[in-house]
Write a protein that holds these residues in place. Sequence first.
Motif, PDB file in Angstrom:
ATOM      1  N   GLN A   1      38.365  -1.134  19.380  1.00 32.60           N
ATOM      2  CA  GLN A   1      38.679  -1.978  20.444  1.00 32.60           C
ATOM      3  C   GLN A   1      36.947  -1.563  21.715  1.00 32.60           C
ATOM      4  OE1 GLN A   1      41.186   0.663  23.862  1.00 32.60           O
ATOM      5  NE2 GLN A   1      41.076   1.346  21.340  1.00 32.60           N
ATOM      6  N   LEU A   2      37.645  -2.279  22.036  1.00 28.00           N
ATOM      7  CA  LEU A   2      35.919  -2.798  23.176  1.00 28.00           C
ATOM      8  C   LEU A   2      36.764  -2.435  24.420  1.00 28.00           C
ATOM      9  CD1 LEU A   2      33.991  -4.593  22.111  1.00 28.00           C
ATOM     10  CD2 LEU A   2      33.423  -2.770  21.931  1.00 28.00           C
ATOM     11  N   GLY A   3      36.891  -1.285  25.563  1.00 34.13           N
ATOM     12  CA  GLY A   3      37.106  -0.881  26.930  1.00 34.13           C
ATOM     13  C   GLY A   3      35.680  -1.098  28.202  1.00 34.13           C
ATOM     14  N   LEU A   4      36.901  -0.602  29.114  1.00 36.66           N
ATOM     15  CA  LEU A   4      35.632   0.046  29.694  1.00 36.66           C
ATOM     16  C   LEU A   4      36.435   1.334  30.852  1.00 36.66           C
ATOM     17  CD1 LEU A   4      33.383   0.401  33.010  1.00 36.66           C
ATOM     18  CD2 LEU A   4      35.385  -1.081  33.278  1.00 36.66           C
ATOM     19  N   HIS A   5      35.899   2.621  30.918  1.00 37.72           N
ATOM     20  CA  HIS A   5      36.482   3.759  31.815  1.00 37.72           C
ATOM     21  C   HIS A   5      35.593   3.651  33.066  1.00 37.72           C
ATOM     22  CE1 HIS A   5      37.612   5.348  27.959  1.00 37.72           C
ATOM     23  NE2 HIS A   5      36.096   5.940  27.547  1.00 37.72           N
ATOM     24  N   ALA A   6      36.536   3.465  33.900  1.00 36.83           N
ATOM     25  CA  ALA A   6      36.127   3.971  35.300  1.00 36.83           C
ATOM     26  C   ALA A   6      37.009   5.519  36.103  1.00 36.83           C
ATOM     27  CB  ALA A   6      36.913   3.756  36.163  1.00 36.83           C
ATOM     28  N   TYR A   7      35.861   6.583  36.573  1.00 35.08           N
ATOM     29  CA  TYR A   7      36.473   7.463  36.598  1.00 35.08           C
ATOM     30  C   TYR A   7      36.403   8.197  38.178  1.00 35.08           C
ATOM     31  CZ  TYR A   7      33.827   7.782  31.784  1.00 35.08           C
ATOM     32  OH  TYR A   7      33.976   8.205  31.009  1.00 35.08           O
ATOM     33  N   PHE A   8      37.915   8.824  39.011  1.00 39.22           N
ATOM     34  CA  PHE A   8      37.617   8.620  40.245  1.00 39.22           C
ATOM     35  C   PHE A   8      37.709   9.949  40.583  1.00 39.22           C
ATOM     36  CE2 PHE A   8      39.717   4.553  38.314  1.00 39.22           C
ATOM     37  CZ  PHE A   8      39.570   4.406  40.017  1.00 39.22           C
TER      38      PHE A   8
ATOM     39  N   PRO B   1      15.826  27.566  33.879  1.00 36.56           N
ATOM     40  CA  PRO B   1      15.093  25.859  34.973  1.00 36.56           C
ATOM     41  C   PRO B   1      16.274  25.358  35.332  1.00 36.56           C
ATOM     42  CG  PRO B   1      15.085  25.271  32.468  1.00 36.56           C
ATOM     43  CD  PRO B   1      14.700  26.781  32.269  1.00 36.56           C
ATOM     44  N   GLU B   2      16.953  25.114  36.149  1.00 33.59           N
ATOM     45  CA  GLU B   2      18.077  24.863  36.803  1.00 33.59           C
ATOM     46  C   GLU B   2      18.258  23.029  36.762  1.00 33.59           C
ATOM     47  OE1 GLU B   2      19.600  23.036  41.469  1.00 33.59           O
ATOM     48  OE2 GLU B   2      18.578  25.748  41.069  1.00 33.59           O
ATOM     49  N   PRO B   3      19.855  22.953  36.089  1.00 30.94           N
ATOM     50  CA  PRO B   3      19.918  22.279  35.782  1.00 30.94           C
ATOM     51  C   PRO B   3      19.641  20.336  36.373  1.00 30.94           C
ATOM     52  CG  PRO B   3      21.947  23.563  34.896  1.00 30.94           C
ATOM     53  CD  PRO B   3      20.656  24.536  36.386  1.00 30.94           C
ATOM     54  N   GLU B   4      19.537  19.687  35.767  1.00 33.13           N
ATOM     55  CA  GLU B   4      18.509  19.165  36.660  1.00 33.13           C
ATOM     56  C   GLU B   4      20.156  18.144  37.069  1.00 33.13           C
ATOM     57  OE1 GLU B   4      17.303  15.843  34.799  1.00 33.13           O
ATOM     58  OE2 GLU B   4      15.191  17.067  33.895  1.00 33.13           O
ATOM     59  N   VAL B   5      21.399  18.423  36.183  1.00 36.57           N
ATOM     60  CA  VAL B   5      22.683  17.959  37.373  1.00 36.57           C
ATOM     61  C   VAL B   5      23.496  18.905  37.714  1.00 36.57           C
ATOM     62  CG1 VAL B   5      24.693  16.141  36.789  1.00 36.57           C
ATOM     63  CG2 VAL B   5      22.267  15.847  35.800  1.00 36.57           C
ATOM     64  N   ARG B   6      24.134  18.796  38.730  1.00 37.65           N
ATOM     65  CA  ARG B   6      24.573  20.859  38.984  1.00 37.65           C
ATOM     66  C   ARG B   6      25.843  19.831  38.516  1.00 37.65           C
ATOM     67  NH1 ARG B   6      22.741  20.344  44.333  1.00 37.65           N
ATOM     68  NH2 ARG B   6      24.883  19.804  45.280  1.00 37.65           N
ATOM     69  N   ASP B   7      26.816  21.123  38.446  1.00 38.16           N
ATOM     70  CA  ASP B   7      28.637  20.616  37.529  1.00 38.16           C
ATOM     71  C   ASP B   7      29.335  19.464  38.619  1.00 38.16           C
ATOM     72  OD1 ASP B   7      27.245  23.467  36.754  1.00 38.16           O
ATOM     73  OD2 ASP B   7      29.182  22.892  35.700  1.00 38.16           O
ATOM     74  N   ASP B   8      29.045  20.218  40.138  1.00 38.57           N
ATOM     75  CA  ASP B   8      29.361  19.294  40.953  1.00 38.57           C
ATOM     76  C   ASP B   8      29.410  17.575  41.605  1.00 38.57           C
ATOM     77  OD1 ASP B   8      27.631  19.346  43.998  1.00 38.57           O
ATOM     78  OD2 ASP B   8      27.675  20.430  42.193  1.00 38.57           O
ATOM     79  N   GLN B   9      27.797  17.903  40.314  1.00 33.56           N
ATOM     80  CA  GLN B   9      27.057  16.031  40.950  1.00 33.56           C
ATOM     81  C   GLN B   9      27.855  15.298  39.295  1.00 33.56           C
ATOM     82  OE1 GLN B   9      23.206  18.071  41.213  1.00 33.56           O
ATOM     83  NE2 GLN B   9      23.404  16.607  43.341  1.00 33.56           N
ATOM     84  N   GLY B  10      28.996  15.520  38.120  1.00 28.09           N
ATOM     85  CA  GLY B  10      29.269  15.356  37.326  1.00 28.09           C
ATOM     86  C   GLY B  10      29.558  13.843  37.694  1.00 28.09           C
ATOM     87  N   HIS B  11      30.441  13.327  36.388  1.00 28.31           N
ATOM     88  CA  HIS B  11      31.414  12.516  36.866  1.00 28.31           C
ATOM     89  C   HIS B  11      32.870  12.731  37.505  1.00 28.31           C
ATOM     90  CE1 HIS B  11      34.291  13.281  33.324  1.00 28.31           C
ATOM     91  NE2 HIS B  11      32.858  13.214  33.001  1.00 28.31           N
ATOM     92  N   ASP B  12      33.381  11.766  38.240  1.00 26.69           N
ATOM     93  CA  ASP B  12      35.026  12.693  38.062  1.00 26.69           C
ATOM     94  C   ASP B  12      36.092  12.663  37.831  1.00 26.69           C
ATOM     95  OD1 ASP B  12      34.256  12.280  40.910  1.00 26.69           O
ATOM     96  OD2 ASP B  12      35.011  10.460  41.869  1.00 26.69           O
ATOM     97  N   THR B  13      37.222  13.374  37.781  1.00 34.20           N
ATOM     98  CA  THR B  13      37.621  13.383  36.422  1.00 34.20           C
ATOM     99  C   THR B  13      38.754  13.007  35.796  1.00 34.20           C
ATOM    100  OG1 THR B  13      38.779  15.517  37.628  1.00 34.20           O
ATOM    101  CG2 THR B  13      37.004  16.419  36.252  1.00 34.20           C
ATOM    102  N   PHE B  14      38.951  12.078  36.861  1.00 33.17           N
ATOM    103  CA  PHE B  14      40.577  10.989  36.858  1.00 33.17           C
ATOM    104  C   PHE B  14      39.734  10.177  36.635  1.00 33.17           C
ATOM    105  CE2 PHE B  14      43.325   8.067  37.377  1.00 33.17           C
ATOM    106  CZ  PHE B  14      44.376   8.830  37.012  1.00 33.17           C
ATOM    107  N   ARG B  15      40.180   9.458  34.994  1.00 28.57           N
ATOM    108  CA  ARG B  15      40.069   8.377  34.369  1.00 28.57           C
ATOM    109  C   ARG B  15      40.907   7.377  34.556  1.00 28.57           C
ATOM    110  NH1 ARG B  15      37.605   9.157  28.597  1.00 28.57           N
ATOM    111  NH2 ARG B  15      39.809   8.613  27.572  1.00 28.57           N
ATOM    112  N   PHE B  16      40.755   5.846  34.457  1.00 28.33           N
ATOM    113  CA  PHE B  16      41.109   4.960  33.979  1.00 28.33           C
ATOM    114  C   PHE B  16      40.393   4.171  33.761  1.00 28.33           C
ATOM    115  CE2 PHE B  16      42.255   0.838  35.252  1.00 28.33           C
ATOM    116  CZ  PHE B  16      44.174   0.579  34.837  1.00 28.33           C
ATOM    117  N   SER B  17      40.961   3.631  32.016  1.00 28.06           N
ATOM    118  CA  SER B  17      40.598   3.235  31.201  1.00 28.06           C
ATOM    119  C   SER B  17      41.473   2.129  30.360  1.00 28.06           C
ATOM    120  CB  SER B  17      40.038   3.702  29.780  1.00 28.06           C
ATOM    121  OG  SER B  17      40.197   4.927  30.444  1.00 28.06           O
ATOM    122  N   VAL B  18      40.554   0.957  30.493  1.00 31.63           N
ATOM    123  CA  VAL B  18      41.156  -0.536  30.280  1.00 31.63           C
ATOM    124  C   VAL B  18      40.210  -0.707  28.972  1.00 31.63           C
ATOM    125  CG1 VAL B  18      40.052  -2.042  31.843  1.00 31.63           C
ATOM    126  CG2 VAL B  18      41.829  -3.205  30.927  1.00 31.63           C
TER     127      VAL B  18
END
Length: 621
Positions: free
Chosen positions: A614-621, A395-412
């Motif tokens: 440590q606790l924090g937040l990842h943001a993907y751009f 079966p075709e994957p539910e999520v395509r490669d281009d539909q995943g998270h953006d690759t640049f990540r900023f974390s605090v």
Amino acid sequence: MRTTLQYGLALIWLASGTPVYANPLPDTGQLHEHPDWLTLLHYQKNRYTNGYTSQADDDAFFLSDDGKHSPESELRTTLAAISAPGEGDGHARCRFPARDRWLREQLALPETDIECPEYDDWKTTLNTETVTLVFAASYLNSPSSMFGHTFIRLDPPQDDDEADLLLANTISYAADAAAHDSEILFAYKGIFGGYPGITSIKPYYEMVRLYSDIEHRDLWEYQLNLTQDEVDFMLAHAWELRDINFDYYFFDENCAYRLLALIDVARPGTDLLDEVSTHAIPSDTVRWVVDKELVQEVKYRPSAATSVTHSLNTLPGDHQTLASAVANGYVAVDSQEVNRLPDRERAHLLDATYDYVRYQSEADAWPREHAAPLSHALLRTRSQIRDVAAADKPPEPEVRDDQGHDTFRFSVGGGRMGERNFSQLTLRPAYHDVLDPPAGYRSGAQLQFLRLDARYYTDNDELQMEQIVGVEIRSLSPRTPFFSPLSWQVGFGGRRTDTETDRVFTPYLEGGAGGSWMLGAKMQAFALATADLEIDNDLNKGYDAAPGADLGLLHQNNRFSLMAGVKTKAWIVGNQHRQDQLYTRAGWHLGRDFSLFGEFTREDHYDRYRTTWQLGLHAYF
């Protein structure tokens, strides 16, 4: 009269080698600053000075001596060249058909009867009606393919005939690497522009053979909604680029970047190259093409490995064991264990076993004297079972490669190390961590480049660089009764490490290899033998090395990821001692743009126990 003067001036230009501009040639005004002209010549604005520089690194791409840095000079020289008399494939109109067409449209120049037989034959051979952007998924075992690869397929008119598409031609841009270069040397030269990049045209079946059958990479086909006129203009520019060198850079001016430029040329105003900042990762570039509403249809082409794995995984557990025994020659195809199965189950078993044997004979080079007679026996026995359809395709994957998270990540984040509180900022240009949202990425795979971790300690208002990750790769590929892949990891950079009296920043190199096993649909266990090397004057003897082990569990789903385990190292060069660590890392995924994360370690080092969380937040751009 105007045409006669143009003709005469062009003759002077050809004789002298110096462009002649006069009223008979149209006034180009500021046409050299037109975005379409700049795109067509691959000009980019200079970062620190006024003016432009073309990314083409080949003198043959320019008609003007200073064409690489002067859009105006190149335009005027091109205009004179296409207006000059002459015949045959060496004429400027034939060498640069896209430039010729664009200038004639902009300046309303009359058409001429110059024939270009080589270009016309090339276009006729390609016979292109539509264009498809093809994305080959990532392949961690090769530095050139870690981020995936994109190329363009030139589709002829066809009536949904798969064979026609396999015979279609493709346009691909890649580094022209020396055959004897090692993978490490390739990565180094690729990062720093040590290779020329070349545009090549190959049949699609060769690309399928390479990426899908040999490297086991799924293919995604994105049919673009370009008009026939836009397709023809893209081909005209591709002709201009056939033998032209563009220096290849692994992170930005790579295979995906050059294809974005082709699409920008075909459909002016898309400005896909404007999306590129520090890097052009193929999956990101596909995402930009989709976001610009350039895609008409998407099709999935599973690799041979994906198809075989799906066929085997749909067998019940006891049938998988039987299939493995048949494939390895321990049980005969016509044995009692096989024949007593109901027809439907026996047909499925024989189909899956045949697919596996054929795959292994090609991928792992199983000896022909084993694979050939076994394949024949499987097909002969299967042919005797009628009215049972073959198993479904993967079966075709539910999520395509281009539909995943953006690759640049900023974390605090914020946390505590021993008795010291800290805040931490992290920047990671690329690409994916095993605890990032897994949708659209390969399970158990991690690839990070140039990650920077900076900490601010509140007890003494000190800002420190905690870690710089140059490269960090991890591939946890589960072993099964049919496949025994190696799980491995490698990384280098700089990090804070403890000495007996201080905490210093040291360069490091680490690696490891072992195995991984599935414990359920989403959980796997892994065991890796590891080796670490640290080099710094603050270390006793200036360096230290440690063999060790990493044992853990990894759980991944679209909402939550968890890794927990134990690490142990035995430092053997300087102050000989053990370093043991219990660790837990988790991520809670809030869609594809954000993740909450938490980390906890309990470490024994130099007979000192220390807890860090440590606790924090990842943001993907």
